[in-house]
Design a protein around this motif. Structure first.
Motif, PDB file in Angstrom:
ATOM      1  N   VAL A 138       5.094 -19.645  13.016  1.00 49.99           N
ATOM      2  CA  VAL A 138       4.639 -21.013  12.756  1.00 49.99           C
ATOM      3  C   VAL A 138       5.834 -21.950  12.629  1.00 49.99           C
ATOM      4  CG1 VAL A 138       3.485 -22.479  11.058  1.00 49.99           C
ATOM      5  CG2 VAL A 138       2.444 -20.335  11.756  1.00 49.99           C
ATOM      6  N   MET A 139       6.858 -21.523  11.911  1.00 48.20           N
ATOM      7  CA  MET A 139       8.051 -22.359  11.762  1.00 48.20           C
ATOM      8  C   MET A 139       8.708 -22.622  13.123  1.00 48.20           C
ATOM      9  SD  MET A 139       9.976 -24.078   9.804  1.00 48.20           S
ATOM     10  CE  MET A 139       9.762 -23.565   8.146  1.00 48.20           C
ATOM     11  N   ALA A 140       8.819 -21.600  13.937  1.00 48.88           N
ATOM     12  CA  ALA A 140       9.407 -21.785  15.262  1.00 48.88           C
ATOM     13  C   ALA A 140       8.571 -22.732  16.111  1.00 48.88           C
ATOM     14  CB  ALA A 140       9.546 -20.428  15.963  1.00 48.88           C
ATOM     15  N   ALA A 141       7.257 -22.615  16.017  1.00 49.11           N
ATOM     16  CA  ALA A 141       6.383 -23.493  16.796  1.00 49.11           C
ATOM     17  C   ALA A 141       6.485 -24.946  16.345  1.00 49.11           C
ATOM     18  CB  ALA A 141       4.932 -23.017  16.683  1.00 49.11           C
ATOM     19  N   LEU A 142       6.800 -25.169  15.087  1.00 47.26           N
ATOM     20  CA  LEU A 142       6.960 -26.537  14.586  1.00 47.26           C
ATOM     21  C   LEU A 142       8.338 -27.108  14.891  1.00 47.26           C
ATOM     22  CD1 LEU A 142       5.254 -26.204  11.101  1.00 47.26           C
ATOM     23  CD2 LEU A 142       4.366 -27.404  13.092  1.00 47.26           C
ATOM     24  N   VAL A 143       9.375 -26.288  14.793  1.00 47.83           N
ATOM     25  CA  VAL A 143      10.748 -26.782  14.897  1.00 47.83           C
ATOM     26  C   VAL A 143      11.239 -26.859  16.337  1.00 47.83           C
ATOM     27  CG1 VAL A 143      13.140 -26.212  14.304  1.00 47.83           C
ATOM     28  CG2 VAL A 143      11.350 -26.030  12.591  1.00 47.83           C
ATOM     29  N   LEU A 144      10.948 -25.881  17.156  1.00 42.41           N
ATOM     30  CA  LEU A 144      11.515 -25.814  18.509  1.00 42.41           C
ATOM     31  C   LEU A 144      11.213 -27.043  19.361  1.00 42.41           C
ATOM     32  CD1 LEU A 144      13.292 -23.992  20.200  1.00 42.41           C
ATOM     33  CD2 LEU A 144      11.218 -23.044  21.190  1.00 42.41           C
ATOM     34  N   PRO A 145       9.985 -27.565  19.393  1.00 45.19           N
ATOM     35  CA  PRO A 145       9.767 -28.771  20.202  1.00 45.19           C
ATOM     36  C   PRO A 145      10.610 -29.960  19.747  1.00 45.19           C
ATOM     37  CG  PRO A 145       7.665 -27.764  19.673  1.00 45.19           C
ATOM     38  CD  PRO A 145       8.718 -27.040  18.876  1.00 45.19           C
ATOM     39  N   ALA A 146      10.863 -30.067  18.462  1.00 45.60           N
ATOM     40  CA  ALA A 146      11.699 -31.167  17.965  1.00 45.60           C
ATOM     41  C   ALA A 146      13.155 -30.992  18.385  1.00 45.60           C
ATOM     42  CB  ALA A 146      11.596 -31.256  16.449  1.00 45.60           C
ATOM     43  N   LEU A 147      13.588 -29.774  18.608  1.00 45.48           N
ATOM     44  CA  LEU A 147      14.967 -29.529  19.010  1.00 45.48           C
ATOM     45  C   LEU A 147      15.190 -29.731  20.506  1.00 45.48           C
ATOM     46  CD1 LEU A 147      15.886 -26.340  16.955  1.00 45.48           C
ATOM     47  CD2 LEU A 147      16.400 -28.712  16.421  1.00 45.48           C
ATOM     48  N   VAL A 148      14.240 -29.343  21.322  1.00 47.34           N
ATOM     49  CA  VAL A 148      14.467 -29.368  22.771  1.00 47.34           C
ATOM     50  C   VAL A 148      13.917 -30.619  23.457  1.00 47.34           C
ATOM     51  CG1 VAL A 148      14.569 -26.856  22.930  1.00 47.34           C
ATOM     52  CG2 VAL A 148      12.405 -28.022  23.313  1.00 47.34           C
ATOM     53  N   ASN A 149      13.103 -31.396  22.787  1.00 55.52           N
ATOM     54  CA  ASN A 149      12.572 -32.619  23.381  1.00 55.52           C
ATOM     55  C   ASN A 149      13.274 -33.822  22.772  1.00 55.52           C
ATOM     56  OD1 ASN A 149      10.698 -31.248  24.971  1.00 55.52           O
ATOM     57  ND2 ASN A 149       9.223 -31.203  23.305  1.00 55.52           N
TER      58      ASN A 149
END
Length: 108
Positions: free
Chosen positions: A49-60
């Protein structure tokens, strides 16, 4: 039936369904423990869940995918991930990640 009545009935049905779904898990887990394979799988839910929340904010960046070295958030996130991997300390990871982000944004 008017559209307002239909909308309220849909909202009510969704609320009751959500409550029933959550209550069923609480009741089932209160009576018996889940099998070992399910317990092992459930340990990974918070990280996923944490990865799903954080990763889009990092790569977009600005609504577009940005995997370049000019993406300060991605660089700070990668540094924070490295610190987390090496030290396993949450507060240190947060501090290093935020400091890296602030420094990269200040000098970019």
């Amino acid at each position: 039936m008017t559209s307002d009545t239909t909308a309220w009935l849909i909202i009510l049905a969704i609320g009751v369904g959500t409550y029933a779904l959550r209550l069923s898990f609480i009741e089932l887990l209160g009576r018996a423990s889940p099998p070992p394979y399910l317990q092992r799988a459930l340990r990974f839910v918070p990280a996923a869940v944490m990865a799903a929340l954080v990763l889009p904010a990092l790569v977009n960046l600005d609504g577009a995918r940005d995997l370049s070295l000019g993406n300060e958030r991605l660089l700070a996130g990668a540094l924070a991930a490295f610190v987390a991997w090496r030290t396993r300390q949450v507060l240190l990871t947060l501090a290093v990640g935020m400091a890296a982000l602030w420094l990269l944004q200040a000098y970019a």
